[in-house]
Design a protein around this motif. Structure first.
Motif, mmCIF file in Angstrom:
data_model
loop_
_atom_site.group_PDB
_atom_site.id
_atom_site.type_symbol
_atom_site.label_atom_id
_atom_site.label_comp_id
_atom_site.label_asym_id
_atom_site.label_seq_id
_atom_site.Cartn_x
_atom_site.Cartn_y
_atom_site.Cartn_z
ATOM 1 N N ARG A 133 0.844 -1.188 0.000
ATOM 2 C CA ARG A 133 0.000 0.000 0.000
ATOM 3 C C ARG A 133 0.882 1.241 0.000
ATOM 4 O O ARG A 133 1.370 1.682 1.043
ATOM 5 N N ALA A 134 1.115 1.796 -1.154
ATOM 6 C CA ALA A 134 2.005 2.948 -1.272
ATOM 7 C C ALA A 134 1.519 4.127 -0.441
ATOM 8 O O ALA A 134 2.333 4.890 0.104
ATOM 9 N N ASP A 135 0.198 4.267 -0.318
ATOM 10 C CA ASP A 135 -0.336 5.379 0.470
ATOM 11 C C ASP A 135 0.014 5.242 1.943
ATOM 12 O O ASP A 135 0.398 6.215 2.609
ATOM 13 N N LEU A 136 -0.099 4.029 2.477
ATOM 14 C CA LEU A 136 0.269 3.786 3.867
ATOM 15 C C LEU A 136 1.782 3.826 4.052
ATOM 16 O O LEU A 136 2.288 4.405 5.024
ATOM 17 N N ALA A 137 2.492 3.205 3.124
ATOM 18 C CA ALA A 137 3.948 3.138 3.230
ATOM 19 C C ALA A 137 4.574 4.526 3.265
ATOM 20 O O ALA A 137 5.544 4.766 3.997
ATOM 21 N N ALA A 138 4.028 5.453 2.495
ATOM 22 C CA ALA A 138 4.571 6.811 2.465
ATOM 23 C C ALA A 138 4.511 7.459 3.844
ATOM 24 O O ALA A 138 5.384 8.263 4.211
ATOM 25 N N GLN A 139 3.487 7.095 4.617
ATOM 26 C CA GLN A 139 3.339 7.679 5.949
ATOM 27 C C GLN A 139 4.325 7.086 6.946
ATOM 28 O O GLN A 139 4.809 7.788 7.835
ATOM 29 N N VAL A 140 4.617 5.799 6.816
ATOM 30 C CA VAL A 140 5.510 5.166 7.787
ATOM 31 C C VAL A 140 6.978 5.305 7.386
ATOM 32 O O VAL A 140 7.871 5.208 8.229
ATOM 33 N N GLN A 141 7.244 5.565 6.102
ATOM 34 C CA GLN A 141 8.643 5.710 5.685
ATOM 35 C C GLN A 141 9.308 6.930 6.302
ATOM 36 O O GLN A 141 10.514 6.912 6.547
ATOM 37 N N GLN A 142 8.540 7.970 6.559
ATOM 38 C CA GLN A 142 9.142 9.169 7.155
ATOM 39 C C GLN A 142 9.716 8.885 8.540
ATOM 40 O O GLN A 142 10.893 9.174 8.796
ATOM 41 N N PRO A 143 8.935 8.304 9.464
ATOM 42 C CA PRO A 143 9.553 7.955 10.750
ATOM 43 C C PRO A 143 10.612 6.872 10.620
ATOM 44 O O PRO A 143 11.578 6.861 11.383
ATOM 45 N N LEU A 144 10.453 5.966 9.668
ATOM 46 C CA LEU A 144 11.451 4.927 9.476
ATOM 47 C C LEU A 144 12.785 5.537 9.042
ATOM 48 O O LEU A 144 13.850 5.154 9.548
ATOM 49 N N ARG A 145 12.733 6.484 8.134
ATOM 50 C CA ARG A 145 13.953 7.207 7.742
ATOM 51 C C ARG A 145 14.578 7.892 8.945
ATOM 52 O O ARG A 145 15.811 7.888 9.123
ATOM 53 N N ALA A 146 13.739 8.509 9.763
ATOM 54 C CA ALA A 146 14.260 9.208 10.942
ATOM 55 C C ALA A 146 14.958 8.249 11.896
ATOM 56 O O ALA A 146 16.006 8.572 12.472
ATOM 57 N N MET A 147 14.389 7.063 12.061
ATOM 58 C CA MET A 147 15.008 6.051 12.917
ATOM 59 C C MET A 147 16.374 5.630 12.378
ATOM 60 O O MET A 147 17.358 5.535 13.125
ATOM 61 N N MET A 148 16.419 5.366 11.074
ATOM 62 C CA MET A 148 17.676 4.928 10.475
ATOM 63 C C MET A 148 18.721 6.036 10.552
ATOM 64 O O MET A 148 19.906 5.778 10.791
ATOM 65 N N GLN A 149 18.288 7.273 10.359
ATOM 66 C CA GLN A 149 19.224 8.383 10.448
ATOM 67 C C GLN A 149 19.722 8.559 11.878
ATOM 68 O O GLN A 149 20.902 8.861 12.105
ATOM 69 N N ALA A 150 18.837 8.354 12.847
ATOM 70 C CA ALA A 150 19.251 8.426 14.243
ATOM 71 C C ALA A 150 20.303 7.381 14.560
ATOM 72 O O ALA A 150 21.281 7.653 15.274
ATOM 73 N N ALA A 151 20.118 6.171 14.017
ATOM 74 C CA ALA A 151 21.105 5.114 14.222
ATOM 75 C C ALA A 151 22.427 5.475 13.582
ATOM 76 O O ALA A 151 23.508 5.309 14.183
ATOM 77 N N ALA A 152 22.384 5.987 12.351
ATOM 78 C CA ALA A 152 23.601 6.355 11.631
ATOM 79 C C ALA A 152 24.322 7.495 12.334
ATOM 80 O O ALA A 152 25.556 7.498 12.448
ATOM 81 N N ASP A 153 23.567 8.479 12.810
ATOM 82 C CA ASP A 153 24.190 9.616 13.495
ATOM 83 C C ASP A 153 24.824 9.185 14.807
ATOM 84 O O ASP A 153 25.925 9.634 15.166
ATOM 85 N N TRP A 154 24.134 8.319 15.544
ATOM 86 C CA TRP A 154 24.660 7.876 16.838
ATOM 87 C C TRP A 154 25.961 7.101 16.682
ATOM 88 O O TRP A 154 26.926 7.350 17.402
ATOM 89 N N ILE A 155 25.990 6.176 15.750
ATOM 90 C CA ILE A 155 27.162 5.323 15.624
ATOM 91 C C ILE A 155 28.373 6.086 15.103
ATOM 92 O O ILE A 155 29.531 5.717 15.363
ATOM 93 N N ARG A 156 28.141 7.198 14.404
ATOM 94 C CA ARG A 156 29.254 7.985 13.861
ATOM 95 C C ARG A 156 29.644 9.160 14.768
ATOM 96 O O ARG A 156 30.582 9.879 14.451
#
Length: 261
Positions: free
Chosen positions: A237-260
């Protein structure tokens, strides 16, 4: 090839051990129609996490269905949740207790060992190799084990699961600072969040997560209702996925920022 792998440039490796849908012909010949449906697959995660390539993260995803062998179970087939119902290394039934094998055709111990060598070991060899490469380059690394599951599975839990279920083996598999940063980035939106609830992390999180040696592992089990249809044919469901990808990106970026940091 027994998996799909792409090496990245930052100290972040995302593993997707349950996205595989292939079943070898010789195994399929012994299975029931329930196995063909593959309802317990972590559907569409590669597509949901497609932004990882632009982040520079490494990715490893399975080819073979978890019905062949479960890449997130220990090779000794010990129960990760003692006292609770769970499926095993080579599952014999679905999450809804439908038999996966024709009468008398379930894998014996010799067959389980064959599948360990043929399908389980290559994935874990690649996982270990990439962790070692990233450790050599960066000194420490985040291992993110990505999963999804139907929001209602009465066999394992009552009611509806939280949307985002993080597992860190009760804090043993990663630094608390990392898990706090990730969870903080997930909160505040529309998704409900749990940490070390029903899902504390499977074999991959528990085995490879060694913070003292620089490997910080965390599992995310997402409700499939956040991005797809949970009933067959399990459409994205692209409509639903678009909504959850934003926080998912934020989570991944938080992980990347923390480890570096």
């Amino acid at each position: 090839m027994d998996y799909q792998f792409k090496a990245g440039s930052i100290p972040l490796l995302v593993s997707m051990p349950h996205v595989g849908t292939d079943i070898p012909d010789d195994v399929l010949a012994s299975m029931t129609p329930a196995a063909v449906d593959k309802q317990d697959t972590d559907w569409h995660l590669v597509r949901l996490y497609e932004f990882l390539s632009e982040m520079g993260a490494s990715t490893l995803s399975a080819r073979w269905s978890r019905y062949v062998i479960d890449l997130n179970r220990p090779p000794e087939n010990t129960n990760l949740y003692p006292g609770q119902d769970t499926t095993g290394l080579c599952p014999v039934d679905t999450f809804h207790r439908e038999p996966l094998y024709l009468p008398g055709r379930a894998p014996d111990e010799a067959e389980v060992q064959r599948r360990l060598q043929a399908y389980w070991k290559p994935y874990h060899d690649q996982l270990r190799s990439e962790l070692d490469r990233l450790l050599a380059l960066h000194g420490r690394v985040v291992l993110w084990d990505a999963h999804s599951i139907a929001s209602h599975v009465p066999r394992f839990f009552e009611g509806k699961l939280p949307d985002l279920n993080f597992g860190t083996a009760d804090g043993k598999s990663c630094d608390i600072g990392l898990s706090n940063a990730i969870v903080a980035s997930a909160q505040g939106g529309d998704c409900t969040v749990a940490v070390n609830g029903r899902f504390k992390g499977g074999h991959i999180t528990r085995f490879y997560g060694e913070p003292a040696k620089g490997v910080h592992a965390i599992q995310l089990e997402m409700c499939q209702s956040t991005y797809m249809d949970e009933d067959a044919p399990y459409g994205y469901r692209a409509d639903l996925a678009a909504q959850v990808q934003q926080p998912l990106r934020a989570m991944m970026q938080a992980a990347a920022d923390w480890i570096r940091a």
